[in-house]
Design an enzyme around this catalytic site. Structure first.
Site, PDB file in Angstrom:
ATOM      1  N   GLN A 180      -1.451   6.770   5.017  1.00  0.00           N
ATOM      2  CA  GLN A 180      -1.741   8.120   5.341  1.00  0.00           C
ATOM      3  C   GLN A 180      -3.147   8.255   5.667  1.00  0.00           C
ATOM      4  O   GLN A 180      -3.676   9.276   6.430  1.00  0.00           O
ATOM      5  CB  GLN A 180      -1.839   8.783   3.564  1.00  0.00           C
ATOM      6  CG  GLN A 180      -0.348   9.085   3.254  1.00  0.00           C
ATOM      7  CD  GLN A 180       0.111  10.253   4.069  1.00  0.00           C
ATOM      8  OE1 GLN A 180      -0.462  10.955   4.646  1.00  0.00           O
ATOM      9  NE2 GLN A 180       1.756   9.995   4.228  1.00  0.00           N
ATOM     10  N   CYS A 326      10.528  11.186   0.559  1.00  0.00           N
ATOM     11  CA  CYS A 326      11.560  10.153   0.231  1.00  0.00           C
ATOM     12  C   CYS A 326      11.957  10.628  -1.253  1.00  0.00           C
ATOM     13  O   CYS A 326      13.060   9.930  -1.605  1.00  0.00           O
ATOM     14  CB  CYS A 326      10.989   8.646  -0.193  1.00  0.00           C
ATOM     15  SG  CYS A 326       9.498   8.572   1.288  1.00  0.00           S
TER      16      CYS A 326
HETATM   17  C1  LIG Z   1       5.240   7.559   5.169  1.00  0.00           C
HETATM   18  C2  LIG Z   1       4.423   6.383   4.405  1.00  0.00           C
HETATM   19  C3  LIG Z   1       4.833   5.054   4.301  1.00  0.00           C
HETATM   20  C4  LIG Z   1       6.323   4.860   5.006  1.00  0.00           C
HETATM   21  O1  LIG Z   1       5.960   4.608   6.399  1.00  0.00           O
HETATM   22  P1  LIG Z   1       7.106   4.935   7.344  1.00  0.00           P
HETATM   23  O2  LIG Z   1       6.872   4.719   8.873  1.00  0.00           O
HETATM   24  O3  LIG Z   1       7.957   6.184   7.179  1.00  0.00           O
HETATM   25  O4  LIG Z   1       8.184   3.652   7.050  1.00  0.00           O
HETATM   26  C5  LIG Z   1       4.464   3.962   3.630  1.00  0.00           C
HETATM   27  N1  LIG Z   1       3.160   4.267   2.993  1.00  0.00           N
HETATM   28  C6  LIG Z   1       2.847   5.568   2.793  1.00  0.00           C
HETATM   29  C7  LIG Z   1       1.515   5.908   2.069  1.00  0.00           C
HETATM   30  C8  LIG Z   1       3.323   6.785   3.553  1.00  0.00           C
HETATM   31  O5  LIG Z   1       2.924   7.784   3.447  1.00  0.00           O
END
Ligand SMILES: *Cc1c(COP(=O)(O)O)cnc(C)c1O
Length: 393
Positions: A180, A326
């Site tokens: 993020q 998710c």
């Molecule tokens: C979106 C997210 C993930 C997962 O990343 P992907 O590329 O969608 O697998 C992991 N950690 C955080 C903090 C996220 O916001």
């Protein structure tokens, strides 16, 4: 189904791919489609471009290109960092926090089943991991500390410099999930004592299915994808060249625009927070007021369900979220909101709005007007609200 939302306020879930990024990617599908591992001249363009992107990304976090390894995204990077370190280290104990993304939490749970011990640190009411709490949790057999750079639900930015320093003072490897934070706020792996860092393309206006793991030179890490010798023999699989190119371009643009973008988003964010808290009774902000991602607004509305608010917003063409993408179809309240101490009835009334570079002040005002209208509507049919208003609670 709408082709495009009227207003997109869910940039923590994913982002639009920038037109410049798409343009940069296109030639690598049909013109320069060579396999970077091939030896003939035709593959040189893909190979050169992949290395160029690796340089761009390394520069964005203050590392060397040889420390950046492309993966399929944030989830793979988190899995690799944690399982890969657990695989080759003698210790038994891992420290993480209660507010991590499930890519970290569920990887730790998996390792617990394999016999590792995991401590899930409590956070304070703003979602901050307190350095002293981390210090106290360290054991002689702790070999890995994994704390996220910034939280995806409530936007709180962790004191990563201090946490990384504590890890290194105890000779413990320090991983951070920066998915993020990356592209939104400055990151320097040297200054923050970071040994491993996860990032993802689709959270910074790049393509989905591409990410990287930074692995500090000298850190021993096992593999989770076995096969050919790509990525210096550490992560097998033919490079996803078009996506790597897109990720590199998105990173370049994100770094160039970071300051101005953050400045603008903070104004919109604070305007949205202030208006909601001021104009909608029984609302509270979740996450730290200032140690906060420039684009994150997370509000709990008492006496209504976040899910119901989202349905009404959706009908008005506004995309928002009740937590992380998710977990949005689970019936349990968010683990992050529970960890900051919100009782279930308040956590259930939470809505996350995450801004992007495209959002305007007019949009924010429109969204707040709608939220206000819907909060009123939903509370009008809430028995709890009626009871409260009748002084029965
Ligand atoms: C979106 C997210 C993930 C997962 O990343 P992907 O590329 O969608 O697998 C992991 N950690 C955080 C903090 C996220 O916001």
């Amino acid at each position: 189904m709408r082709n495009e939302p009227i207003m997109y306020l869910d940039n923590a879930a994913t982002t639009n791919v920038l037109p410049e990024v798409i343009d940069a990617m296109l030639p690598y599908f049909d013109k320069a489609y060579g396999n970077p591992s091939s030896s003939y001249d035709f593959s040189v363009r893909s190979k050169t471009k992949v290395n160029e992107c690796r340089e761009i990304i390394a520069k964005s976090i203050g590392s060397k290109a040889s420390e950046v390894f492309f993966t399929s995204g944030g989830s793979e990077s988190d899995n690799w960092a944690i399982k890969g370190i657990a695989d080759v280290n003698a210790g038994r104990h891992i420290i993480t926090s209660k507010i991590e993304h499930h890519a970290v939490l569920n990887t730790c749970k998996y390792l617990e089943e394999k016999g590792f011990d995991v401590t899930y640190l409590d956070v304070d009411e703003n979602g901050l991991v307190r350095p002293n709490v981390l210090k106290k949790a360290i054991r002689p057999d702790t070999f890995l500390i994994s704390i996220m750079f910034a939280n995806n639900e409530i936007g709180t930015i962790e004191p990563i410099n201090e946490l990384g320093k504590i890890a290194h003072e105890h000779n413990i490897i320090f991983h951070t999930d920066a998915v993020q934070a990356y592209g939104q706020i400055p990151i320097d792996v040297e200054k923050s004592n970071i040994d491993l860092l996860s990032a993802s393309g689709h959270k910074l206006n790049g393509p989905k299915g591409i990410g990287f793991l930074y692995v500090r030179n000298g850190i021993n890490i096992g593999r989770i994808i076995h096969g050919g010798g790509q990525e210096s023999g550490r992560r097998a699989g033919t490079e996803n060249v078009p996506s790597i190119v897109g990720f590199g371009k998105a990173c370049e643009i994100a770094m160039d625009t970071m300051e101005k973008r953050a400045e603008k988003e903070i104004i919109l964010r604070d305007h949205m927070i202030d208006r909601i808290l001021y104009e909608i009774p029984f609302s509270r902000l979740n996450g730290h007021r200032t140690k906060r991602l420039p684009n994150n607004v997370n509000i709990s509305f008492q006496f209504l369900r976040g899910e119901s608010m989202l349905v009404l917003l959706d009908m008005a063409g506004i995309c928002a979220s009740s937590g992380s993408a998710c977990s949005s179809d689970l019936a349990e309240p968010s683990h992050v909101l529970t960890a900051i101490g919100l009782p279930g009835n308040i956590a259930y009334g939470s809505v996350r709005m995450t801004l992007g570079y495209k959002n305007t002040m007019n949009e924010i005002d429109y969204a707040v007007d709608k939220i206000k209208e819907f909060a009123h509507k939903l509370r009008a049919v809430s028995p709890e609200y009626e009871d409260y208003m009748n002084g029965m609670i």
